[in-house]
Design a protein around this motif. Structure first.
Motif, PDB file in Angstrom:
ATOM      1  N   LEU A  95      37.492  31.997  64.853  1.00  0.00           N
ATOM      2  CA  LEU A  95      37.876  32.058  64.139  1.00  0.00           C
ATOM      3  C   LEU A  95      39.262  31.139  63.533  1.00  0.00           C
ATOM      4  O   LEU A  95      39.650  29.959  63.155  1.00  0.00           O
ATOM      5  CB  LEU A  95      37.384  33.270  63.072  1.00  0.00           C
ATOM      6  CG  LEU A  95      38.346  33.810  62.002  1.00  0.00           C
ATOM      7  CD1 LEU A  95      37.892  32.556  60.739  1.00  0.00           C
ATOM      8  CD2 LEU A  95      38.795  34.662  61.510  1.00  0.00           C
ATOM      9  N   ILE A  98      40.164  27.604  63.842  1.00  0.00           N
ATOM     10  CA  ILE A  98      39.174  27.073  62.878  1.00  0.00           C
ATOM     11  C   ILE A  98      40.528  27.060  61.927  1.00  0.00           C
ATOM     12  O   ILE A  98      40.400  25.954  61.024  1.00  0.00           O
ATOM     13  CB  ILE A  98      38.257  27.956  62.596  1.00  0.00           C
ATOM     14  CG1 ILE A  98      36.929  27.429  63.168  1.00  0.00           C
ATOM     15  CG2 ILE A  98      37.283  26.909  60.805  1.00  0.00           C
ATOM     16  CD1 ILE A  98      35.324  27.189  63.252  1.00  0.00           C
ATOM     17  N   LEU A 102      42.657  24.678  59.379  1.00  0.00           N
ATOM     18  CA  LEU A 102      41.859  24.278  58.169  1.00  0.00           C
ATOM     19  C   LEU A 102      43.174  23.149  57.515  1.00  0.00           C
ATOM     20  O   LEU A 102      41.826  22.226  56.686  1.00  0.00           O
ATOM     21  CB  LEU A 102      41.791  25.921  57.877  1.00  0.00           C
ATOM     22  CG  LEU A 102      41.641  25.930  56.310  1.00  0.00           C
ATOM     23  CD1 LEU A 102      39.739  25.385  57.039  1.00  0.00           C
ATOM     24  CD2 LEU A 102      41.352  27.390  55.708  1.00  0.00           C
ATOM     25  N   ARG A 109      37.816  16.623  55.454  1.00  0.00           N
ATOM     26  CA  ARG A 109      35.904  17.030  54.407  1.00  0.00           C
ATOM     27  C   ARG A 109      35.774  16.239  53.367  1.00  0.00           C
ATOM     28  O   ARG A 109      35.464  15.150  52.141  1.00  0.00           O
ATOM     29  CB  ARG A 109      35.736  18.372  54.339  1.00  0.00           C
ATOM     30  CG  ARG A 109      34.277  18.767  53.931  1.00  0.00           C
ATOM     31  CD  ARG A 109      34.243  20.060  53.883  1.00  0.00           C
ATOM     32  NE  ARG A 109      34.464  20.265  53.021  1.00  0.00           N
ATOM     33  CZ  ARG A 109      34.400  22.010  53.219  1.00  0.00           C
ATOM     34  NH1 ARG A 109      33.310  22.871  53.562  1.00  0.00           N
ATOM     35  NH2 ARG A 109      34.948  22.768  52.181  1.00  0.00           N
ATOM     36  N   ASP A 131      30.090  24.733  59.202  1.00  0.00           N
ATOM     37  CA  ASP A 131      32.016  24.841  58.769  1.00  0.00           C
ATOM     38  C   ASP A 131      31.863  24.112  58.381  1.00  0.00           C
ATOM     39  O   ASP A 131      32.737  24.006  57.514  1.00  0.00           O
ATOM     40  CB  ASP A 131      32.500  25.594  59.907  1.00  0.00           C
ATOM     41  CG  ASP A 131      32.342  26.754  60.164  1.00  0.00           C
ATOM     42  OD1 ASP A 131      31.895  27.518  59.633  1.00  0.00           O
ATOM     43  OD2 ASP A 131      33.083  26.666  61.654  1.00  0.00           O
ATOM     44  N   PHE A 132      31.224  23.296  58.937  1.00  0.00           N
ATOM     45  CA  PHE A 132      31.968  21.467  58.496  1.00  0.00           C
ATOM     46  C   PHE A 132      31.062  21.331  57.452  1.00  0.00           C
ATOM     47  O   PHE A 132      31.357  20.808  56.400  1.00  0.00           O
ATOM     48  CB  PHE A 132      32.399  19.841  59.605  1.00  0.00           C
ATOM     49  CG  PHE A 132      32.795  19.549  58.642  1.00  0.00           C
ATOM     50  CD1 PHE A 132      34.633  18.875  58.207  1.00  0.00           C
ATOM     51  CD2 PHE A 132      32.389  18.068  58.250  1.00  0.00           C
ATOM     52  CE1 PHE A 132      34.954  18.100  57.471  1.00  0.00           C
ATOM     53  CE2 PHE A 132      32.685  16.656  58.169  1.00  0.00           C
ATOM     54  CZ  PHE A 132      34.092  16.886  57.872  1.00  0.00           C
ATOM     55  N   PRO A 153      22.174  27.201  61.962  1.00  0.00           N
ATOM     56  CA  PRO A 153      22.276  28.207  62.213  1.00  0.00           C
ATOM     57  C   PRO A 153      22.070  30.135  62.540  1.00  0.00           C
ATOM     58  O   PRO A 153      20.873  29.795  62.544  1.00  0.00           O
ATOM     59  CB  PRO A 153      24.351  28.158  60.923  1.00  0.00           C
ATOM     60  CG  PRO A 153      23.823  27.358  60.064  1.00  0.00           C
ATOM     61  CD  PRO A 153      22.162  26.795  60.157  1.00  0.00           C
ATOM     62  N   ARG A 162      22.895  34.521  55.428  1.00  0.00           N
ATOM     63  CA  ARG A 162      23.090  33.575  55.597  1.00  0.00           C
ATOM     64  C   ARG A 162      21.922  32.144  55.714  1.00  0.00           C
ATOM     65  O   ARG A 162      22.450  30.894  54.460  1.00  0.00           O
ATOM     66  CB  ARG A 162      23.856  33.144  56.689  1.00  0.00           C
ATOM     67  CG  ARG A 162      24.682  34.043  56.918  1.00  0.00           C
ATOM     68  CD  ARG A 162      25.773  33.572  58.623  1.00  0.00           C
ATOM     69  NE  ARG A 162      25.987  32.235  58.352  1.00  0.00           N
ATOM     70  CZ  ARG A 162      26.278  31.883  59.818  1.00  0.00           C
ATOM     71  NH1 ARG A 162      25.632  31.852  60.341  1.00  0.00           N
ATOM     72  NH2 ARG A 162      26.754  30.317  59.685  1.00  0.00           N
ATOM     73  N   THR A 330      39.128  37.451  67.067  1.00  0.00           N
ATOM     74  CA  THR A 330      37.944  36.755  66.608  1.00  0.00           C
ATOM     75  C   THR A 330      37.017  37.848  66.371  1.00  0.00           C
ATOM     76  O   THR A 330      36.290  38.359  65.517  1.00  0.00           O
ATOM     77  CB  THR A 330      37.084  35.535  66.979  1.00  0.00           C
ATOM     78  OG1 THR A 330      38.131  34.341  66.327  1.00  0.00           O
ATOM     79  CG2 THR A 330      35.846  34.916  66.777  1.00  0.00           C
TER      80      THR A 330
END
Length: 432
Positions: A95, A98, A102, A109, A131-132, A153, A162, A330
């Motif tokens: 976390l 990332i 970000l 992206r 995540d991407f 995932p 999820r 995290t």
């Protein structure tokens, strides 16, 4: 007569026109030529790059003139993919890491999504890197593009809800493991078990002695492979306890050899410094550039970070001790929110539904605990022998010709969509 005919032509009367079609015109309209199939892909790290390369080769067998473009690494480029950015730009973990990157990731992206839309592919395939990729898939799906997510995932480890979010992003999910599709089915999502390409690639038996000879490792010596990870963050957290444990084991076993594969030059520099701090006997240490699988095959026991490498160790049939540490922030967030829903983390343990390998996570990942767990494998060869049946069964379960099955699923999706998209102008060209 000529004046009469000319007059009729000027008035456009039907009876003055020829009743037969000229011979050079077809009886039916000419078909509109179709452009080549275009497939956009994103892979976020080395393992995804390999999966993408295998999928590209399998898809090219079905669509010989297909065009491939997106984000990938050397393997995908060698398979014929035009890469607009390199996979290394997405290779982040945890976390905090990332969050630190970000702004850059969001900019990448946004620009990538617009470029995909302008390129007009027939399908987008996000390979791992959720995540991407899930955000890219959702944005493109909302604009009329078919989307596939390749490598589910870990819905079996995190909250099952999820799966619904993933279904909102992807028309189809391609799963590497058999326990995953039933989870998606409970939420009405099309998910397919395709098997794992690594299980197709690795033979059921691996030659330890031949590999040792190639690495100049004594044939009869006890050997421990140490793999503290493939990212700097992992190596920084796991290297110190791993190499401290290796030192303790060398003190106990004076003929023990240590083989250490370094994923890249930056990881290698950090590992060299960590081994120097741990005072490992240099004469019995074999530091490799890459060649992680060779290190596993040469070893009697493998000490490694949790992740895909545990699956690879299982497939080469070596006993292992699995350690893992994430950034403390995290860990606290994940623990406080109760996000992890399983008691097993290492893939061999999850697949088997029982503990095939000791798992030492976060605060349990200490040199003393690691040393004791590795010693158990060296001191009890009968336990190593008992593992082999489980390893072979799991290997055969995952050996499904995965790239071909994944390509079949993508081809089926393209057939259902009539290659809609994009050649037919159905994409909504709206901003990100």
């Amino acid at each position: 007569m000529s004046s009469s005919i000319n007059g009729n032509r000027e008035q456009g009367t039907a009876d003055a026109l020829p009743t037969a079609q000229p011979s050079f015109l077809p009886d039916s309209p000419l078909p509109v030529p179709r452009r080549k199939v275009r497939i956009a892909l994103v892979a976020g790290e080395a393992s995804g790059d390999g999966l993408g390369a295998g999928l590209i080769r399998a898809l090219r067998e079905r669509y010989p003139d297909a065009e491939f473009a997106g984000i990938g690494g050397d393997a995908m480029r060698n398979a014929g993919c035009e890469t607009w950015s390199d996979a290394s730009e997405l290779a982040l973990m945890g976390l905090t890491e990332i969050l630190r990157h970000l702004p850059r990731l969001l900019k990448l992206r946004k620009e990538f999504c617009q470029r995909v839309l302008e390129w007009q592919p027939d399908v987008f395939i996000g390979i791992d890197a959720p995540d991407f990729n899930l955000g890219v898939e959702k944005w493109l799906k909302q604009r009329g593009l078919r989307t596939v997510h390749y490598v589910s995932p870990s819905v079996w480890a995190w909250r099952e809800k999820r799966a619904e979010k993933i279904g909102a992003s992807a028309d189809m999910v391609l799963c590497l493991f058999p326990m995953e599709p039933p989870i998606y089915a409970r939420h009405g999502i099309d998910a397919r078990f395709v098997g794992h390409p690594m299980a197709d690639e690795i033979p059921l038996e691996s030659d330890r002695q031949q590999t040792r000879a190639a690495l100049d490792i004594p044939a009869q010596a006890p050997v421990l492979a140490v793999l503290p990870g493939s990212r700097l963050g992992e190596v920084s957290r796991l290297g110190p306890p791993f190499f401290a444990a290796a030192w303790q084991l060398c003190e106990d076993k004076h003929d023990l050899h240590i083989v250490v594969p370094a994923a890249n030059a930056k990881c290698k520099a950090m590992i060299v410094e960590q081994m120097r701090t741990a005072a490992l006997p240099s004469a019995r240490v074999h530091l490799l550039d890459g060649r992680a699988r060779d290190a596993m095959i040469a070893a009697d026991v493998v000490m490694l970070a949790s992740g895909t490498a545990t699956l690879e160790t299982m497939l080469v049939k070596r006993p292992m001790v699995v350690g893992y540490r994430v950034a403390e922030l995290t860990y606290r967030i994940v623990s406080a929110l109760g996000l992890i829903k399983v008691n097993r983390y290492a893939l061999p343990n999850v697949l088997a539904g029982k503990d095939l390998a000791p798992e030492l996570m976060q605060h349990d990942c200490t040199p003393e605990n690691l040393t004791a767990a590795v010693q158990q494998w060296f001191e009890h060869p009968e336990r190593v022998s008992a593992l082999q049946g489980d390893y072979v069964r799991l290997h055969q379960q995952l050996r499904q010709d995965a790239s071909a099955r994944a390509a079949d699923a993508v081809a089926e999706l393209l057939g259902k969509s009539g290659q809609r998209g994009l050649g037919n102008g159905e994409l909504k060209r709206t901003g990100a």
